[in-house]
Design a protein around this motif. Structure first.
Motif, PDB file in Angstrom:
ATOM      1  N   HIS A  10       9.119 -23.946   7.717  1.00  0.00           N
ATOM      2  CA  HIS A  10       9.989 -22.775   7.524  1.00  0.00           C
ATOM      3  C   HIS A  10      11.175 -22.860   8.481  1.00  0.00           C
ATOM      4  CE1 HIS A  10      10.072 -18.081   6.924  1.00  0.00           C
ATOM      5  NE2 HIS A  10      11.274 -18.614   6.849  1.00  0.00           N
ATOM      6  N   VAL A  11      12.240 -23.504   7.990  1.00  0.00           N
ATOM      7  CA  VAL A  11      13.433 -23.682   8.816  1.00  0.00           C
ATOM      8  C   VAL A  11      14.667 -23.264   8.001  1.00  0.00           C
ATOM      9  CG1 VAL A  11      14.889 -25.376   9.995  1.00  0.00           C
ATOM     10  CG2 VAL A  11      12.400 -25.546  10.158  1.00  0.00           C
ATOM     11  N   PRO A  17      22.815 -16.427   6.379  1.00  0.00           N
ATOM     12  CA  PRO A  17      23.793 -15.631   7.127  1.00  0.00           C
ATOM     13  C   PRO A  17      23.306 -15.229   8.519  1.00  0.00           C
ATOM     14  CG  PRO A  17      22.803 -14.352   5.335  1.00  0.00           C
ATOM     15  CD  PRO A  17      22.396 -15.775   5.129  1.00  0.00           C
ATOM     16  N   CYS A  18      21.999 -15.113   8.664  1.00  0.00           N
ATOM     17  CA  CYS A  18      21.420 -14.661   9.932  1.00  0.00           C
ATOM     18  C   CYS A  18      21.109 -15.817  10.871  1.00  0.00           C
ATOM     19  CB  CYS A  18      20.147 -13.885   9.630  1.00  0.00           C
ATOM     20  SG  CYS A  18      19.134 -14.690   8.354  1.00  0.00           S
ATOM     21  N   ILE A  23      22.945 -24.835  13.445  1.00  0.00           N
ATOM     22  CA  ILE A  23      21.692 -25.373  12.902  1.00  0.00           C
ATOM     23  C   ILE A  23      21.995 -26.052  11.550  1.00  0.00           C
ATOM     24  CG2 ILE A  23      20.921 -23.097  12.002  1.00  0.00           C
ATOM     25  CD1 ILE A  23      18.003 -24.045  12.710  1.00  0.00           C
ATOM     26  N   SER A  24      22.782 -27.121  11.630  1.00  0.00           N
ATOM     27  CA  SER A  24      23.223 -27.845  10.434  1.00  0.00           C
ATOM     28  C   SER A  24      22.144 -28.837  10.016  1.00  0.00           C
ATOM     29  CB  SER A  24      24.503 -28.611  10.756  1.00  0.00           C
ATOM     30  OG  SER A  24      24.214 -29.637  11.693  1.00  0.00           O
ATOM     31  N   ASP A 208       9.853 -20.347  11.394  1.00  0.00           N
ATOM     32  CA  ASP A 208      10.892 -19.471  10.841  1.00  0.00           C
ATOM     33  C   ASP A 208      12.176 -19.624  11.686  1.00  0.00           C
ATOM     34  OD1 ASP A 208      12.302 -17.634   9.384  1.00  0.00           O
ATOM     35  OD2 ASP A 208      11.161 -15.879  10.037  1.00  0.00           O
ATOM     36  N   ALA A 209      12.527 -20.882  11.948  1.00  0.00           N
ATOM     37  CA  ALA A 209      13.653 -21.172  12.844  1.00  0.00           C
ATOM     38  C   ALA A 209      14.974 -20.694  12.257  1.00  0.00           C
ATOM     39  CB  ALA A 209      13.728 -22.677  13.116  1.00  0.00           C
ATOM     40  N   HIS A 210      15.735 -19.966  13.083  1.00  0.00           N
ATOM     41  CA  HIS A 210      17.105 -19.593  12.756  1.00  0.00           C
ATOM     42  C   HIS A 210      18.071 -20.240  13.756  1.00  0.00           C
ATOM     43  CE1 HIS A 210      15.129 -16.620  10.217  1.00  0.00           C
ATOM     44  NE2 HIS A 210      16.295 -16.297   9.697  1.00  0.00           N
TER      45      HIS A 210
END
Lengths: 246, 114
Positions: A10-11, A17-18, A23-24, A208-210
């Motif tokens: 989950h990345v 948008p958030c 984090i490309s 759940d990395a943002h």
């Protein structure tokens, strides 16, 4: 030969948008290498635009990329959806795009949604309201994903917002989910003890990395023959010796 | 009616936006689905919700709502108060449930609007 593989399924990328703008896809794959991750799930909100580019970069670097997205249902439940091939991800994306609100993203309020290439160059900005909810029920999302032979995992069911438990009060028994996910905020023992879901559904955890620093904060360990979508599918079903090790 | 009158009458706790209490309240909306608020709340509405996730601030700013009332004394996620301040969103809190606070707002003469 079965062996252990480390996955963060989950990345988000910079298109969510958030998420942070650095984090490309390229930076994600580099970070996976540094952190020794074998498998990564690319799950932007309601879009799969970055699946192909990340998969291509992953193939060069020896990181398996499983593509899909994190869908927002009409009940505002987040669902991770994964497919074997990018084609199916993009077919599913077309379906989701048709069910998002008609209004465009407001970049000042919700954040930028850049779509980039392998070299971090911005190709265009996704104009859709990716932060919004689709008008599809959880059942409809499941049905369409499974028609395309996808995997569906209920996101961060321990969280107070956008989780199946926060929105529906429970994980309903009749939903044929492939797994449920807990966030880095909760441990496995607590989840098994406190969360209202049928314990025969496999439990996984991911970051759940943002932001780049979030990647690998939580890792799911799988016993597989190779790092692929189909092997993860077998592991979630506990078939042919494939399994989740935690 | 302005926010100050609502705060005084109902004894609301002010989390942010003490400087914006002169803001006019044109009506109210109660919902916990952000997409529903985005579709149906109107500028100047006071939004009653139990949501404490930071996206509520973005929604309130986008829809130019008069403010947000968080119900049941819920504690907002870290960072949300700061975000509310930077977006000039007036964040209020009550210990009452949504049903009760909406009832009180309604009896003060506040209405929803179509």
């Amino acid at each position: 030969m079965l062996r252990e593989f480390r996955a963060d399924l989950h990345v988000h990328t910079c298109m969510s948008p958030c998420a942070e703008l650095d984090i490309s896809p390229r930076a994600i794959i580099k970070t996976c290498r540094e952190k020794g991750l074998d498998i990564i799930g690319i799950t932007d909100h309601n879009s799969a635009e970055h699946v192909l580019v990340t998969a291509a970069l992953g193939a060069e670097a020896g990181v398996a990329v499983i593509g899909g997205m994190e869908v927002t249902s009409a009940e505002e439940v987040h669902l991770l959806v994964f497919f074997e091939n990018a084609e199916e991800s993009l077919t599913f994306q077309g379906y989701i795009y048709n069910h998002l609100p008609a209004e465009e993203n407001n970049e000042q309020v919700f954040g930028f949604q850049p779509v980039v290439n392998k070299d971090d160059e911005i190709l265009f900005f996704n104009k859709r309201l990716l932060i919004g909810a689709t008008d599809l029920s959880v059942e409809q999302v499941l049905q369409r994903a499974q028609l395309l032979k996808g995997l569906v995992i209920a996101s961060h069911i321990d969280r107070e917002a956008f989780s199946m438990i926060s929105q529906l009060g429970m994980v309903p028994d009749h939903l044929a989910l492939d797994a449920v996910e807990i966030s880095p905020h909760m441990g496995k023992a607590e989840a098994l003890k406190t969360l209202p879901y049928r314990k025969t559904i496999p439990l996984i955890t991911s970051s759940d990395a943002h932001a780049l620093s979030d990647i690998g904060k939580r890792v799911a360990r799988f016993l597989l023959q190779e790092p692929s979508f189909n092997e993860i599918k077998l592991a979630l079903r506990g078939e042919q010796g494939r399994t989740i090790l935690w | 009616m302005n926010l100050q009158q609502v705060v005084d009458s109902l004894g609301l706790e002010i989390l942010t936006g003490a400087e914006h209490l002169a803001r006019e309240v044109t009506g109210g909306y109660a919902s916990d689905l952000l997409s529903d608020v985005m579709a149906h709340a109107r500028p100047g509405h006071l939004w009653v919700t139990l949501q404490i996730y930071q996206n509520i601030i973005a929604v309130a700013a986008l829809k130019e709502l008069a403010g947000i009332i968080i119900v049941q004394g819920r504690e907002p996620e870290p960072g949300i108060v700061q975000k509310a301040r930077s977006e000039a969103v007036c964040l209020l809190r009550t210990q009452l449930s949504a049903f009760e606070i909406v009832g009180k707002l309604y009896s003060m003469g506040m209405a929803g609007s179509p």
